[in-house]
Structures are given as structure tokens and as C-alpha cells.
Design a protein around this motif. Structure first.
Motif, PDB file in Angstrom:
ATOM      1  N   LEU A  80       0.815  -1.212   0.000  1.00  0.00           N
ATOM      2  CA  LEU A  80       0.000   0.000   0.000  1.00  0.00           C
ATOM      3  C   LEU A  80       0.853   1.268   0.000  1.00  0.00           C
ATOM      4  O   LEU A  80       0.570   2.231  -0.716  1.00  0.00           O
ATOM      5  N   ASN A  81       1.930   1.235   0.805  1.00  0.00           N
ATOM      6  CA  ASN A  81       2.787   2.425   0.886  1.00  0.00           C
ATOM      7  C   ASN A  81       3.466   2.705  -0.446  1.00  0.00           C
ATOM      8  O   ASN A  81       3.596   3.854  -0.854  1.00  0.00           O
ATOM      9  N   SER A  82       3.898   1.619  -1.124  1.00  0.00           N
ATOM     10  CA  SER A  82       4.557   1.815  -2.419  1.00  0.00           C
ATOM     11  C   SER A  82       3.569   2.342  -3.453  1.00  0.00           C
ATOM     12  O   SER A  82       3.911   3.188  -4.281  1.00  0.00           O
ATOM     13  N   ILE A  83       2.329   1.831  -3.390  1.00  0.00           N
ATOM     14  CA  ILE A  83       1.313   2.316  -4.331  1.00  0.00           C
ATOM     15  C   ILE A  83       1.132   3.821  -4.134  1.00  0.00           C
ATOM     16  O   ILE A  83       1.077   4.584  -5.103  1.00  0.00           O
ATOM     17  N   TRP A  84       1.106   4.249  -2.869  1.00  0.00           N
ATOM     18  CA  TRP A  84       0.923   5.685  -2.623  1.00  0.00           C
ATOM     19  C   TRP A  84       2.139   6.501  -3.020  1.00  0.00           C
ATOM     20  O   TRP A  84       2.013   7.630  -3.456  1.00  0.00           O
ATOM     21  N   PHE A  85       3.313   5.891  -2.887  1.00  0.00           N
ATOM     22  CA  PHE A  85       4.525   6.557  -3.381  1.00  0.00           C
ATOM     23  C   PHE A  85       4.383   6.809  -4.883  1.00  0.00           C
ATOM     24  O   PHE A  85       4.659   7.910  -5.377  1.00  0.00           O
ATOM     25  N   VAL A  86       3.893   5.802  -5.601  1.00  0.00           N
ATOM     26  CA  VAL A  86       3.719   5.937  -7.049  1.00  0.00           C
ATOM     27  C   VAL A  86       2.622   6.966  -7.365  1.00  0.00           C
ATOM     28  O   VAL A  86       2.770   7.803  -8.260  1.00  0.00           O
ATOM     29  N   LEU A  87       1.521   6.923  -6.591  1.00  0.00           N
ATOM     30  CA  LEU A  87       0.420   7.851  -6.887  1.00  0.00           C
ATOM     31  C   LEU A  87       0.806   9.303  -6.619  1.00  0.00           C
ATOM     32  O   LEU A  87       0.527  10.188  -7.433  1.00  0.00           O
ATOM     33  N   VAL A  88       1.443   9.551  -5.468  1.00  0.00           N
ATOM     34  CA  VAL A  88       1.871  10.923  -5.169  1.00  0.00           C
ATOM     35  C   VAL A  88       2.909  11.352  -6.213  1.00  0.00           C
ATOM     36  O   VAL A  88       2.842  12.460  -6.759  1.00  0.00           O
ATOM     37  N   GLY A  89       3.822  10.424  -6.527  1.00  0.00           N
ATOM     38  CA  GLY A  89       4.811  10.710  -7.571  1.00  0.00           C
ATOM     39  C   GLY A  89       4.125  10.993  -8.893  1.00  0.00           C
ATOM     40  O   GLY A  89       4.534  11.901  -9.633  1.00  0.00           O
ATOM     41  N   GLY A  90       3.057  10.241  -9.186  1.00  0.00           N
ATOM     42  CA  GLY A  90       2.319  10.445 -10.432  1.00  0.00           C
ATOM     43  C   GLY A  90       1.702  11.837 -10.499  1.00  0.00           C
ATOM     44  O   GLY A  90       1.718  12.485 -11.549  1.00  0.00           O
ATOM     45  N   LEU A  91       1.176  12.309  -9.364  1.00  0.00           N
ATOM     46  CA  LEU A  91       0.597  13.660  -9.353  1.00  0.00           C
ATOM     47  C   LEU A  91       1.675  14.708  -9.606  1.00  0.00           C
ATOM     48  O   LEU A  91       1.470  15.654 -10.365  1.00  0.00           O
ATOM     49  N   PHE A  92       2.832  14.540  -8.953  1.00  0.00           N
ATOM     50  CA  PHE A  92       3.903  15.520  -9.161  1.00  0.00           C
ATOM     51  C   PHE A  92       4.487  15.402 -10.575  1.00  0.00           C
ATOM     52  O   PHE A  92       4.867  16.406 -11.180  1.00  0.00           O
ATOM     53  N   ALA A  93       4.528  14.171 -11.100  1.00  0.00           N
ATOM     54  CA  ALA A  93       5.006  14.011 -12.481  1.00  0.00           C
ATOM     55  C   ALA A  93       4.016  14.662 -13.448  1.00  0.00           C
ATOM     56  O   ALA A  93       4.411  15.337 -14.406  1.00  0.00           O
ATOM     57  N   GLY A  94       2.716  14.487 -13.163  1.00  0.00           N
ATOM     58  CA  GLY A  94       1.682  15.143 -13.965  1.00  0.00           C
ATOM     59  C   GLY A  94       1.862  16.654 -13.919  1.00  0.00           C
ATOM     60  O   GLY A  94       1.757  17.352 -14.928  1.00  0.00           O
ATOM     61  N   TYR A  95       2.182  17.144 -12.724  1.00  0.00           N
ATOM     62  CA  TYR A  95       2.433  18.577 -12.574  1.00  0.00           C
ATOM     63  C   TYR A  95       3.622  19.013 -13.428  1.00  0.00           C
ATOM     64  O   TYR A  95       3.560  20.016 -14.134  1.00  0.00           O
ATOM     65  N   SER A 102      -1.644  30.958 -25.399  1.00  0.00           N
ATOM     66  CA  SER A 102      -1.386  29.537 -25.673  1.00  0.00           C
ATOM     67  C   SER A 102      -1.560  28.713 -24.401  1.00  0.00           C
ATOM     68  O   SER A 102      -1.990  27.563 -24.449  1.00  0.00           O
ATOM     69  N   ILE A 103      -1.247  29.308 -23.244  1.00  0.00           N
ATOM     70  CA  ILE A 103      -1.424  28.570 -21.988  1.00  0.00           C
ATOM     71  C   ILE A 103      -2.689  29.019 -21.257  1.00  0.00           C
ATOM     72  O   ILE A 103      -3.065  28.436 -20.246  1.00  0.00           O
ATOM     73  N   GLY A 104      -3.369  30.064 -21.779  1.00  0.00           N
ATOM     74  CA  GLY A 104      -4.518  30.687 -21.109  1.00  0.00           C
ATOM     75  C   GLY A 104      -5.534  29.715 -20.535  1.00  0.00           C
ATOM     76  O   GLY A 104      -5.810  29.758 -19.334  1.00  0.00           O
ATOM     77  N   PRO A 105      -6.099  28.821 -21.365  1.00  0.00           N
ATOM     78  CA  PRO A 105      -7.152  27.971 -20.828  1.00  0.00           C
ATOM     79  C   PRO A 105      -6.635  26.839 -19.931  1.00  0.00           C
ATOM     80  O   PRO A 105      -7.431  26.203 -19.261  1.00  0.00           O
ATOM     81  N   VAL A 106      -5.339  26.570 -19.935  1.00  0.00           N
ATOM     82  CA  VAL A 106      -4.877  25.347 -19.258  1.00  0.00           C
ATOM     83  C   VAL A 106      -3.986  25.563 -18.044  1.00  0.00           C
ATOM     84  O   VAL A 106      -3.873  24.679 -17.196  1.00  0.00           O
ATOM     85  N   TRP A 107      -3.384  26.758 -17.889  1.00  0.00           N
ATOM     86  CA  TRP A 107      -2.374  26.878 -16.829  1.00  0.00           C
ATOM     87  C   TRP A 107      -2.961  26.663 -15.454  1.00  0.00           C
ATOM     88  O   TRP A 107      -2.326  26.064 -14.583  1.00  0.00           O
ATOM     89  N   ASP A 108      -4.202  27.127 -15.265  1.00  0.00           N
ATOM     90  CA  ASP A 108      -4.813  27.020 -13.952  1.00  0.00           C
ATOM     91  C   ASP A 108      -5.052  25.552 -13.594  1.00  0.00           C
ATOM     92  O   ASP A 108      -4.720  25.090 -12.499  1.00  0.00           O
ATOM     93  N   GLY A 109      -5.586  24.797 -14.563  1.00  0.00           N
ATOM     94  CA  GLY A 109      -5.783  23.371 -14.340  1.00  0.00           C
ATOM     95  C   GLY A 109      -4.459  22.653 -14.101  1.00  0.00           C
ATOM     96  O   GLY A 109      -4.371  21.744 -13.277  1.00  0.00           O
ATOM     97  N   ASN A 110      -3.410  23.100 -14.795  1.00  0.00           N
ATOM     98  CA  ASN A 110      -2.101  22.476 -14.602  1.00  0.00           C
ATOM     99  C   ASN A 110      -1.610  22.661 -13.167  1.00  0.00           C
ATOM    100  O   ASN A 110      -1.005  21.762 -12.573  1.00  0.00           O
ATOM    101  N   GLU A 111      -1.866  23.857 -12.622  1.00  0.00           N
ATOM    102  CA  GLU A 111      -1.383  24.128 -11.271  1.00  0.00           C
ATOM    103  C   GLU A 111      -2.138  23.305 -10.234  1.00  0.00           C
ATOM    104  O   GLU A 111      -1.623  23.047  -9.143  1.00  0.00           O
ATOM    105  N   VAL A 112      -3.371  22.892 -10.592  1.00  0.00           N
ATOM    106  CA  VAL A 112      -4.142  22.057  -9.668  1.00  0.00           C
ATOM    107  C   VAL A 112      -3.411  20.738  -9.377  1.00  0.00           C
ATOM    108  O   VAL A 112      -3.552  20.164  -8.299  1.00  0.00           O
ATOM    109  N   TRP A 113      -2.591  20.281 -10.334  1.00  0.00           N
ATOM    110  CA  TRP A 113      -1.817  19.050 -10.078  1.00  0.00           C
ATOM    111  C   TRP A 113      -0.871  19.251  -8.902  1.00  0.00           C
ATOM    112  O   TRP A 113      -0.647  18.327  -8.114  1.00  0.00           O
TER     113      TRP A 113
END
Lengths: 340, 447
Positions: free
Chosen positions: A5-20, A49-60
Motif C-alpha cells: 500500500l505504501n509503495s502504491i501511494w509513493f507511485v500515486l503521489v509521484g504520479g501527481l507531481f510528475a503530472g504537474y 497559448s497557456i490561457g485555458p490550461v495553466w490554472d488546471g495544470n497548477e491544480v496538479w
């Protein structure tokens, strides 16, 4: 490596930061390049060019922070209190960046616009640099005591290795942002963005090579897992191939594929960082015994399970929104009445 | 000043400043859904222009909400790391759920709301507006759940292992549906609806006074008044229910609302007053036995007073008393103004009553004041705890952060937020002066 479980969460939190890093990475990069566009119309093109997406990107980033708080509260608490001034600077940079994007086009005056242009660009570069400095310190090791409290100072965070990772992060985002500008623009600006892309790739490759050498020499614990599992060599290879693919695709006029390659390069780099750290989350130096790991920093198993259910419900929705928005706003930017 | 005082000041200041914006985006979100819904039903260009105009203002408000909100997500870690270690297992999940379920929804569809006029059809655009409003409400739900757990903790147990003691989840739903969640979510929602409604009312009343955009302003004002009446009346019920909840779960806070000291005696309700904390007395104008009546239905029902709590378990009484009374007084004023507006509209005299229109112009400040002092009542009333009965505020601080560091960040926040506030008001004023674009042809929409 066993997938608990801990490793899965390591991957998930890492995935969010990688998405960011993949998503906000390009808009921070666009910000870093902003002042290289000289005319008002070109700068507006970059912003829109980033207008519609930057805010959503920061949500990551925000959600990554929330997930870190929930899954690994010790890391959240130790890192944010320990890096107090550095994070305050990052917050100020993110504030200025957000309002600069919103405020710039609200008034026509040259001084008004130039001030916000500088704010936007400086804040973007500073954000990328500070994110890299934080990663560099976490990897290199910071002094932690037995209660996992940070025992160093603000200046000790600005060590050469951390700064090197900081500059490498800036170079990565500049390259990534330049390719994004290529896919979003036409004509002369597009030609300039191709030029920025070429220089961005050179800048990044140099930084990447230096950081890799320095890491191998001075931060050996980052390579332990790769030595134990040579199959992980696929990551640096993938990274190099992805970067090599960028100029090739641009040359063939396949701009979108070039951008996907750049995304893959950012992602592979973050994955490499994650595997280098695992199972540590913050490396403690000199006393490695005080390191924060995915076990001693984690929330209880029931919480991790509940969060896994939340993630299982939420992540498909998040991916659906993200893909839809990028699909709706695909294609070259055009300035309209409601644009920035 | 010590780190504790500085960190409390910084948190209070940054969250108070931030809270100007989400209340507006939640409230305006609802009004945008109504306006664009009217456009879809009637296809009148006026509603299209109206939606367009308020969307632009919404965009400005939202940007400031995002810029100041990101600070809040990380400040638990920077300034309150001991708190974060203690509650992360419980409180962190609510915060993460907010990100996953609310922020992504809100920010994704915001792109369509602001920039998608020519990219999607009118129905899809309306759907995006609904999703943004929904996302804003979801975000309030999760953050109020997290805060309600601090007020009335439930569904957890306290575990000590090695050097660390912390709260861990036992029952997630019991944590989410803790005793005060429901009452407080409604109370916050209505506060936001009032803020959004009176914002629209204020701008519309100003146009009417200036005889500009008259048709636009009349319809905007009517929509605003209807939402204001509904929200203000619901707020009356919700406020009463919230106070009863506080009486049951946080008796020290309730006693502080009215400065009620005797350990078990009928309690009065003050119209206004001043608490003499040293002597445990209140000087002011009171309705005898009224608090007892509101809580228990009888004017001589005993109410637990502050004397039942040792001094180190009492909140600062006078601050809570004053902010609570301002909130209630403003709430009453909002009911009065919204009904006055509605009645005059029905009688057809509203458009000529310039004094009333001026009152409505100024009324935009009232929900903002009530929302701010309401939160001060809730948060100062919970003192001396960050998690009621479990963790003291003085024990929640970051151990490694120095007063010099907090002092420098607080000064920087003060300067930056002052600049942002001035620019926000300036740009808002400019948008209002420019007014809606009333060209008859609805530009943009792909048919």
C-alpha cells in the motif's frame, strides 16, 4: 521492491507531481521564454497559448500537496516547515505568476504590460528553479533529527548540487515550453519557437549530462536501486531517446509528436528520480537513519486504503477532464475578444 | 512577538484575504447558472450579454482566489507542521479529496467558461458553467468538512508510537459526517450565495442610479434580489441550527457568543455589549433568557457557562462576543434589505427609490463582513485548540521555524496582498465602468 500500500501511494503521489511537471512544466517554460518574444502581439500569443490550461495544470501541484499531506504527513510537515523561506518564495512566485497572467491584458499601457511581463517571466523562472532546488535537496540529503525535524538553515539549502538540479529543472521546462509554443503558433513566432527549441534542447542536454555525472559521483544512494535492478536502465535510455526524437519530429513537421516526446522525457526523468529515492522520500544526511521513508512517514493503512478508493474514483474523472480540455483547445492559438 | 502569535496572525490574515474571493466565486457561480440558463430558455441577447459580463468579473475573482488559495494548501506544513503531523491521517484526506473532486472539475470547466465561447455550442457552455459552480460548491464542502472535524472531531482515535502521537481515521464517513459538518456547510453556502447575490445587486443598483444599462441592470437586480431573499431567509434557519449545534458540541464557544459566565443559569441574549473578561460580566442591552429560549425553548433553561471551564480552556470571550454580534446584526440587515428590495420591486417603486438603491449599492460589503466575522467567531471560539479538545494551538506550531522567518513572510504577504487588493478593486471598477456589451447580435456562439 514489493508493491504494498505504501509503495502504491509513493507511485500515486509521484504520479501527481510528475503530472504537474509534464503539464505545468510547459507553461512555466513558456513563462521563462516570455521576454524573448519582443512584440505585444507575440507575448499575447504566448499567454493565450497557456490561457485555458495553466490554472488546471497548477491544480496538479495543489492536489499533489494534498495527497502528500494525506498519505505521507511526516514528509509534508518536515519539508514545508524545514524549507520555510524557500517555500514562501515559491508561493510568492506562484501568486505573482497567476495575477500577472490575469492582469497583463486588462490595460493597454506599455509600462503596465511590461511590468507584468517581467513579473510573469521572473516568477516562472523562479518557480522552476525553486522546485528543482527542493528536489535536489531531498535527493542529496538534508539534516533531519530523530523527530524528523529539519536541522539545517535556509542558506544550507542553496548548496551547489541543489542549485544544479534547480538550473536543470529550468532548462527542462524551457525546452518543454518551447516545443509547446511550436505546436500552438504559426508563422514567424513559430519559426522563433523552433529556434528556442533547438537552443532549449542543447541547454537541457548539457545540464542533464552534468547533473547525471555529479549524481553518480557525489550522490551514490540515488543509483542504488538501479544497480540492484538493471532493468531500470530503460528509464535513462528512454529519456535520451525521447529527447533525440524531438528535433527529428520537428524536422519532419510532426510538431505534436515532438511535444509528446518532450512529455515522455519529463516523465521519464521524474520516474528516474522516484526510483532513485525509493523507498526513501527525504534523504537525511549526515544521519541516514533519520531519513523519511514510505513507511515511517506514512499515514495508517486504513487511511491509505480509503484514499485509494478516493483516487480510484477521482483519477479517471481527472484524466477525462484534462483530455477533454486539451482536445477542445487543440490547434493554433487565435486572439479573440475574450482572450488575455 | 513570538512565533505563535506571528503564525496565528499570518494564518488569520492570509485566510481572511483569501476568503474574500471564494465566497464570490461560489455565489456568482450560482448566479451565472441562473443567467445562462435564462439565456438558453429565452435566447434573449440580453441574457447573453449578462452572462458574458459576469463571466468576465468571475474570471478576475477566480484568478485572485487561485493565487491566494495555493498559499493555504501549503501553510499547514510551513507554519503548523506539528499540527500537520498530528492530523495528516485525518485532515489530509479531506484536503486531498477537495483537490481530486473539486479543483480539477472547477479549473477544467473554467477554461470553457472563460475561453470556450467559440469552441463549444451554447448547451455545452452552459454545462461547463454548471460544472464550475458545482466544483466551487464541492470545494467548499470538503474544506468545511476538514474544518468541522477540527471543531467537532469524530471517527478517529489517538495513537502513540515511539516519539509521535497522532490522530488516525477509524471511520471515514463518521469523520466526514461529523456532528457539525452539515450545519456548517449550509451556513457557508448561504453566506456565499448572499455574497454573490449582493454583489450583482450592488453593481446593478449603481447602473440604475447612473441611468446606464437600465434594462440589463433591472433584470440583474431582480435575479440578485430573488437569490438574496432565499439565501438570507435560509441563513436565518441555518444560523439558528448552527448555534444549537455549537450549544451541544462546543458549549464554551456558545457561552462566549453571549459572554455567559454562570456555570448553570438561564442565559440572556445581548443586542450589543462589552465583555469584562476580568470580572466575568457583560455590559450592554439584553433580552433576558433569550439564549436559553433559542437553545432549549424555555427562557429559564440553564445554559453551561464559561465558569464551568478552567480559564485555560476558554476562548478569548470579548472577540468572539463582538464578531458573533456583528455577524448576527449583518444577517438581520441583509434580510431587511433583500425584503425591502423585493417588496418595492413588486410595488413597482424600486427603480425610483434612490435612497434604497444607494443602500443596495453599499450592501455589497455586508455579506463580506458577515463571512469574515463569522469565520473569526468559529475559529477564535474554538481556541485554545486547533482540534477541539485534542490539540492546543500552542502545541501545533512548526518547531524549526523562527520568529524572524515568520515576520519576514508576514511583511511580504501584507505588501503583496495590499498590492493585489488595490489592483483587484481598480480592475473591478474598470470592468464595471465599461459595463456589459449590449450589441444586439450575440457574438461568438457556434449555432
Amino acid at each position: 521492491m514489493n508493491l504494498d500500500l505504501n509503495s502504491i501511494w509513493f507511485v500515486l503521489v509521484g504520479g501527481l507531481f510528475a503530472g504537474y511537471a509534464v503539464l505545468d512544466g510547459f507553461d512555466l517554460g513558456v513563462g521563462a521564454l516570455h521576454l524573448f518574444a519582443r512584440s505585444d502581439i507575440d507575448r499575447r500569443m504566448l499567454l493565450n497559448s497557456i490561457g485555458p490550461v495553466w490554472d488546471g495544470n497548477e491544480v496538479w501541484l495543489v492536489t499533489g500537496g494534498g495527497a502528500l499531506f494525506a498519505a505521507f504527513p511526516e514528509v509534508y510537515a518536515s519539508v514545508f516547515s524545514g524549507f520555510y523561506l524557500a517555500f514562501m518564495l515559491l508561493l510568492f512566485a506562484l501568486i505573482f505568476r497567476a495575477v500577472a497572467i490575469e492582469f497583463r491584458s486588462k490595460r493597454p499601457g506599455a509600462t503596465w504590460r511590461t511590468s507584468w511581463d517581467i513579473s510573469f517571466s521572473a516568477a516562472s523562472i523562479l518557480s522552476a528553479l525553486l522546485i528543482g532546488v527542493a528536489l535536489g535537496n531531498i535527493a542529496y540529503g538534508i539534516p533531519l533529527d530523530a523527530r524528523h525535524e529539519f536541522a539545517g538553515s535556509f542558506l544550507s539549502l542553496l548548496n551547489p548540487y541543489a542549485l544544479l538540479v534547480g538550473v536543470t529543472t529550468v532548462s527542462l521546462f524551457v525546452m518543454h515550453g518551447a516545443i509547446y509554443v511550436v505546436i500552438k503558433t504559426e508563422g514567424e513566432l513559430n519559426a522563433r519557437a523552433r529556434h528556442w527549441t533547438r537552443n532549449g534542447i542543447i541547454f537541457f542536454v548539457i545540464m542533464y549530462a552534468v547533473t547525471t555525472m555529479v549524481t553518480l559521483l557525489y550522490v551514490p544512494h540515488m543509483t542504488e536501486l538501479i544497480r540492484a535492478y538493471p532493468v531500470l536502465f530503460v528509464l535513462p535510455v528512454l529519456n535520451v531517446l525521447a529527447i533525440a526524437n524531438i528535433p527529428r519530429q520537428i524536422h519532419r513537421g510532426r510538431e505534436f509528436q515532438a511535444f509528446l516526446s518532450s512529455c515522455a522525457a519529463v516523465f521519464a526523468l521524474l520516474a528516474l528520480f522516484g526510483f532513485g529515492m525509493y523507498p526513501d522520500m527525504v534523504f537525511s544526511s549526515p544521519d541516514a537513519g533519520n531519513s523519511l521513508t514510505i513507511y515511517n512517514a506514512a499515514s495508517s493503512a486504513p487511511t491509505l486504503k480509503i484514499m485509494l478508493i478516493i483516487a480510484a474514483m477521482g483519477v479517471p474523472l481527472v484524466l477525462a477532464y484534462t483530455i477533454s480540455i486539451y482536445w477542445i483547445f487543440r490547434g493554433k492559438v487565435k486572439i479573440e475578444s475574450h482572450s488575455y | 512577538m513570538d512565533v505563535l502569535t506571528l503564525s496565528r496572525l499570518q494564518f488569520g490574515f492570509t485566510v481572511g484575504f483569501h476568503y474574500i474571493f471564494p465566497v464570490l466565486s461560489i455565489g456568482l457561480g450560482l448566479l451565472l447558472v441562473i443567467m445562462e440558463g435564462m439565456y438558453l430558455r429565452t435566447r434573449k441577447p440580453l441574457y447573453h450579454a449578462m452572462t458574458h459580463f459576469w463571466v468576465k468579473i468571475f474570471g478576475l475573482v477566480f484568478a485572485l482566489g487561485v493565487a491566494t488559495g495555493i498559499v493555504m494548501e501549503f501553510q499547514f506544513g510551513t507554519n503548523w507542521s506539528t499540527y500537520s503531523r498530528y492530523v495528516g491521517d485525518v485532515f489530509g484526506s479531506a484536503l486531498a479529496a477537495e483537490g481530486i473532486f473539486a479543483f480539477f472539475l472547477e479549473s477544467g470547466f473554467l477554461a470553457i467558461l472563460l475561453f470556450g465561447w467559440n469552441k463549444v455550442g451554447p448547451k455545452m457552455h452552459f454545462f461547463a458553467t454548471v460544472m464550475v459552480a458545482l466544483g466551487a460548491h464541492f470545494s467548499a464542502i470538503w474544506i468545511v468538512v476538514a474544518n468541522s472535524w477540527q471543531q467537532t472531531p469524530a471517527g478517529h482515535h489517538v495513537v502513540t508510537s515511539g516519539l509521535a502521537t497522532r490522530a488516525e481515521i477509524v471511520d471515514f464517513w463518521q469523520m466526514v459526517l461529523n456532528p457539525s459538518s452539515f450545519d456548517r456547510i449550509w451556513h457557508v453556502f448561504m453566506g456565499c450565495w448572499q455574497a454573490g447575490a449582493f454583489f450583482v445587486i450592488s453593481v446593478s443598483a449603481w447602473y440604475l442610479l447612473r441611468r446606464r444599462h437600465t434594462e440589463f441592470a433591472r433584470i440583474s437586480l431582480k435575479i440578485g434580489l430573488m437569490v438574496a431573499v432565499i439565501a438570507s431567509m435560509t441563513q436565518l434557519v441555518s444560523g439558528h441550527s448552527s448555534a444549537q449545534n455549537v450549544a451541544e458540541n462546543q458549549p464554551a464557544k456558545l457561552a462566549a457568543f453571549e459572554g455567559h459566565y454562570p456555570s448553570a443559569a438561564p442565559a440572556d441574549m445581548y443586542l450589543f455589549g462589552w465583555v469584562d473578561e476580568a470580572n466575568g460580566a457583560v455590559h450592554g442591552v439584553k433580552l433576558p433568557g433569550m439564549l436559553s429560549f433559542l437553545v432549549n425553548g424555555s427562557t429559564d433553561a440553564p445554559i453551561t457557562g464559561l465558569a464551568s471551564f478552567p480559564p485555560d480552556q476558554r476562548p478569548p470571550v470579548n472577540i468572539v462576543f463582538q464578531t458573533y454580534h456583528v455577524m448576527v446584526a449583518v444577517g438581520m440587515a441583509l434580510i431587511l434589505f433583500s425584503w425591502l428590495g423585493l417588496i418595492c420591486w413588486w410595488r413597482g417603486t424600486l427603480w425610483e427609490k434612490r435612497w434604497l438603491l444607494w443602500v443596495l449599492v453599499v450592501s455589497v460589503l455586508l455579506p463580506q463582513i458577515a463571512n469574515q466575522v463569522g469565520w473569526i467567531t468559529a475559529e477564535v471560539g474554538r481556541q485554545p485548540y486547533t482540534v477541539y479538545g485534542l490539540l492546543r494551538t500552542s502545541e501545533s506550531l512548526s518547531q524549526v521555524v523562527t520568529s524572524g522567518e515568520v515576520l519576514s513572510s508576514i511583511v511580504a504577504f501584507a505588501l503583496i496582498y495590499a498590492l493585489l487588493f488595490v489592483l483587484f478593486i481598480y480592475l473591478l471598477n474598470e470592468k464595471i465602468q465599461t459595463g456589459p456589451d449590449e450589441t444586439p447580435e450575440p457574438e461568438g456562439h457556434r449555432a
